[in-house]
Design a protein around this motif. Structure first.
Motif, short mmCIF file in Angstrom:
data_model
loop_
_atom_site.label_atom_id
_atom_site.label_comp_id
_atom_site.label_asym_id
_atom_site.label_seq_id
_atom_site.Cartn_x
_atom_site.Cartn_y
_atom_site.Cartn_z
N VAL A 15 49.33 63.67 79.50
CA VAL A 15 47.97 63.25 79.16
C VAL A 15 47.06 64.47 79.19
O VAL A 15 47.06 65.25 80.16
CB VAL A 15 47.44 62.19 80.15
N GLN A 17 43.17 65.69 79.27
CA GLN A 17 41.84 65.20 79.63
C GLN A 17 40.80 66.24 79.22
O GLN A 17 40.91 67.40 79.60
CB GLN A 17 41.76 64.95 81.14
N HIS A 19 36.63 66.84 79.15
CA HIS A 19 35.34 66.32 79.63
C HIS A 19 34.21 67.23 79.17
O HIS A 19 34.23 68.44 79.42
CB HIS A 19 35.35 66.22 81.16
N SER A 36 44.43 59.05 71.30
CA SER A 36 43.24 59.57 71.97
C SER A 36 42.21 58.46 72.16
O SER A 36 41.84 57.77 71.20
CB SER A 36 42.61 60.70 71.15
N GLU A 39 35.89 58.74 74.75
CA GLU A 39 35.06 58.15 75.80
C GLU A 39 33.59 58.53 75.68
O GLU A 39 32.72 57.86 76.23
CB GLU A 39 35.60 58.57 77.17
N SER A 75 34.09 63.71 75.21
CA SER A 75 35.01 63.49 76.32
C SER A 75 36.09 62.56 75.81
O SER A 75 35.78 61.53 75.16
CB SER A 75 34.30 62.87 77.52
N ARG A 77 40.55 61.30 76.38
CA ARG A 77 41.86 61.43 77.02
C ARG A 77 42.91 61.10 75.97
O ARG A 77 42.76 60.13 75.23
CB ARG A 77 41.97 60.51 78.23
N THR A 78 43.96 61.92 75.91
CA THR A 78 45.01 61.74 74.90
C THR A 78 46.35 61.53 75.57
O THR A 78 46.76 62.33 76.42
CB THR A 78 45.09 62.96 73.96
N LEU A 115 45.47 54.74 81.07
CA LEU A 115 45.20 56.14 81.38
C LEU A 115 44.67 56.30 82.80
O LEU A 115 44.98 57.30 83.47
CB LEU A 115 44.21 56.70 80.36
N SER A 119 47.37 58.85 86.40
CA SER A 119 47.28 59.90 87.43
C SER A 119 47.98 59.48 88.71
O SER A 119 48.49 60.31 89.46
CB SER A 119 45.81 60.24 87.72
#
Length: 262
Positions: A15, A17, A19, A36, A39, A75, A77-78, A115, A119
């Motif tokens: 992933v 990220q 920002h 993706s 956000e 921003s 996340r992929t 997503l 983590s």
């Protein structure tokens, strides 16, 4: 700001990220599906515009370049998903094309939850719930597929050239050698290669070297060794191209790429 999370315990899922980023990327491709979640802000891929709370899909080996609106930032996340993972679940015919932008809010929310959990998942050796959630999301995404009946048939010489580049990626690759494999003169070869691949031979070689170097960094290889083993002149040359195409330096990528063994 960019960072990566990666795991080896489930098909090496990764992933990215980003920002409050403003980086743009030149023409390139990935070997995976890139899903993706936008956000914040607006992210542009070729002529496709993806806005906040939408999904942007890039297909394996699809050549694309990314930019942003003037003075903007984004921003996102992929999630990088290998075609083999989808094939294993019987989801992916060879001509599968997902819709480029998906704004179905149920699917967007499901992607966000997946997503968020990733983590935590990378620290776990076994997590059937995450795997079930992932495949449910992919199955739902599959309903937004479309088929492409007008795929450009790639001639044999293209595959021969690509194989030669892969075999000699750590060495100096001569344009004359590639043109002989293609049976064309230099200018005809460059024009036709770009027609079928979407990149010039030079761009393709650089990108293949970066992708190979990225794998070496994932395995913990020192940056200077990854540079030399992929045909770059030195670490500085490798770093400049790596940052240009991936938006992060090799050292930062290696630090932020969390690897957990099975």
């Amino acid at each position: 700001m960019f960072s990566f999370l990666r795991t080896k315990n489930f098909d090496a899922l990764e992933v990215l990220q980003a920002h409050q980023a403003s980086a743009t990327f030149p023409a390139h491709f990935h070997e995976t599906f890139c899903i993706s979640l936008i956000e914040q802000g607006t992210f542009i891929e070729n002529d496709t515009i993806a806005t906040q709370n939408s999904l942007l899909i890039s297909h394996p080996f699809e050549v694309h370049q990314n930019k942003i609106l003037l003075d903007g930032c984004y921003s996102l996340r992929t999630l990088y998903v290998s075609p083999d993972m989808l094939n294993h679940k019987g989801l992916t015919p060879l001509d599968l094309q997902f819709s480029k932008v998906i704004d179905d809010q149920d699917l967007v929310q499901q992607c966000g939850q997946l997503l968020n959990y990733f983590s935590t998942y990378v620290k776990s050796t076994k997590d059937n719930f995450f795997e079930q959630s992932l495949f449910q999301f992919l199955a739902n995404l599959y309903t937004f597929r479309q088929t492409n009946d007008d795929l450009l048939e790639v001639p044999d010489w293209v595959e021969e050239v690509k194989a030669h580049i892969a075999n000699y990626i750590d060495q100096r690759i001569q344009l004359d050698t590639l043109t002989k494999l293609a049976g064309q003169d230099k200018y005809q070869f460059i024009r036709n290669f770009r027609k079928y691949i979407g990149l010039t031979p030079f761009q393709f070689i650089i990108l293949q070297r970066i992708l190979r170097g990225k794998e070496m960094l994932q395995e913990g290889m020192p940056i200077v060794d990854a540079a030399l083993n992929t045909g770059f002149y030195d670490q500085s040359n490798f770093t400049n191209y790596f940052r240009r195409y991936l938006g992060i330096t090799p050292s930062n990528y290696q630090r932020s790429c969390n690897i957990f063994q099975e």
